[in-house]
Enzyme design. Structure first.
Site, short mmCIF file in Angstrom:
data_model
loop_
_atom_site.label_atom_id
_atom_site.label_comp_id
_atom_site.label_asym_id
_atom_site.label_seq_id
_atom_site.Cartn_x
_atom_site.Cartn_y
_atom_site.Cartn_z
N ARG A 82 47.56 42.89 35.73
CA ARG A 82 46.20 43.43 35.69
C ARG A 82 46.18 44.63 34.73
NH1 ARG A 82 47.61 42.52 41.11
NH2 ARG A 82 46.33 40.96 42.19
N LYS A 107 47.97 45.91 43.10
CA LYS A 107 46.79 45.76 43.95
C LYS A 107 47.22 45.53 45.40
CE LYS A 107 42.42 43.24 44.34
NZ LYS A 107 41.57 42.17 43.75
N HIS A 179 40.87 40.79 32.28
CA HIS A 179 41.16 39.90 33.40
C HIS A 179 41.16 38.44 32.95
CE1 HIS A 179 42.05 40.15 37.63
NE2 HIS A 179 41.29 39.10 37.87
N ARG A 182 44.58 37.52 32.02
CA ARG A 182 45.38 37.23 33.23
C ARG A 182 45.09 35.82 33.73
NH1 ARG A 182 47.70 39.49 38.14
NH2 ARG A 182 46.56 38.82 40.00
N HIS A 206 49.34 37.85 44.43
CA HIS A 206 48.26 37.45 45.34
C HIS A 206 48.75 37.53 46.78
CE1 HIS A 206 45.97 34.88 42.13
NE2 HIS A 206 45.71 36.17 42.05
N TYR A 215 43.29 28.01 40.43
CA TYR A 215 43.76 27.59 39.11
C TYR A 215 44.05 26.09 39.03
CZ TYR A 215 44.02 32.57 38.27
OH TYR A 215 43.67 33.90 38.12
#
Length: 230
Positions: A82, A107, A179, A182, A206, A215
């Protein structure tokens, strides 16, 4: 829109038993209240190789800031970091001996390790040779101060305009954001590198596998290959 009835009309409807009772919603009111507005399920927008080449073609890597920006974008594109994680990197997080990027306090406060590919390592080494040696952060300003995520998004937005590189979203043309790099990285891992979803989940940081599963809908290479084969 409210329709005003005369008293005579009201009397006729009441006599026919067609006036809704007070406090009881009509059928149309019940149906409208029963409908739940669903948020559109948007797929992540990703770049193809031609768009990437065109977007990066206007970055002057002969000057320090251009080299720094290109290296930062390559880190997002090839390692899936990120933009906030990129700006938070310190020199100790870049392990050239082990070919590993250590993301600290990403994150959700999650730490993770992301291997660096040979091409990305080359970019990182080039910038490491030119960056101010006393700077606390790896991707720093010329004077050694920390850069903010907004800076990299602003530069990328301008590159989109200069190179006419946009992502289509219905009738809208969206400028490229950090983003999106990414997203492109994650899709490549799935379609080109054949990584599994749990592996991609770990690399992206994640918390839930459901976030990574989006995805699957973006990467259509395997299905496309079967269609062309038939």
């Amino acid at each position: 829109m409210m329709v005003q009835l005369t008293q005579e009309q009201i009397n006729i409807l009441e006599a026919a038993g067609m006036m809704p009772q007070q406090g009881i919603p009509s059928v149309s009111e019940s149906l409208s209240k029963g409908k739940k507005s669903r948020k559109p399920r948007k797929l992540p927008k990703v770049l193809n190789q031609k768009q990437i080449d065109r977007l990066f073609s206007k970055i002057n890597i002969k000057c320090p800031t251009g080299l720094r920006n290109r290296t930062a974008y390559e880190t997002m594109l090839q390692a899936g970091l990120r933009v906030g994680e990129v700006t938070a990197l310190v020199p100790a997080n870049i392990d050239f001996d082990e070919d590993m990027i250590h993301v600290i306090n990403g994150k959700g406060g999650v730490d993770r390790n992301v291997p660096m590919k040979p091409d990305l390592k080359e970019w990182l080494l080039k910038w490491n040779e030119q960056r101010p040696s006393e700077a606390e952060y790896f991707f720093c300003a010329v004077k050694g101060t920390q850069l903010i995520p907004r800076y990299f998004n602003t530069v990328l937005h301008r590159l989109s305009e200069r190179t006419d590189t946009y992502l289509q979203d219905g009738l809208n043309r969206l400028p490229v954001s950090c983003h999106k790099l990414r997203h492109t990285c994650a899709t490549r891992w799935l379609s080109k590198d054949k990584l599994s979803l749990p592996e991609i989940q770990r690399l992206l940081g994640h918390t839930h596998i459901n976030t990574t599963m989006i995805y699957l809908s973006v990467s259509m290479d395997d299905i496309k290959e079967k269609f062309l084969r038939g």
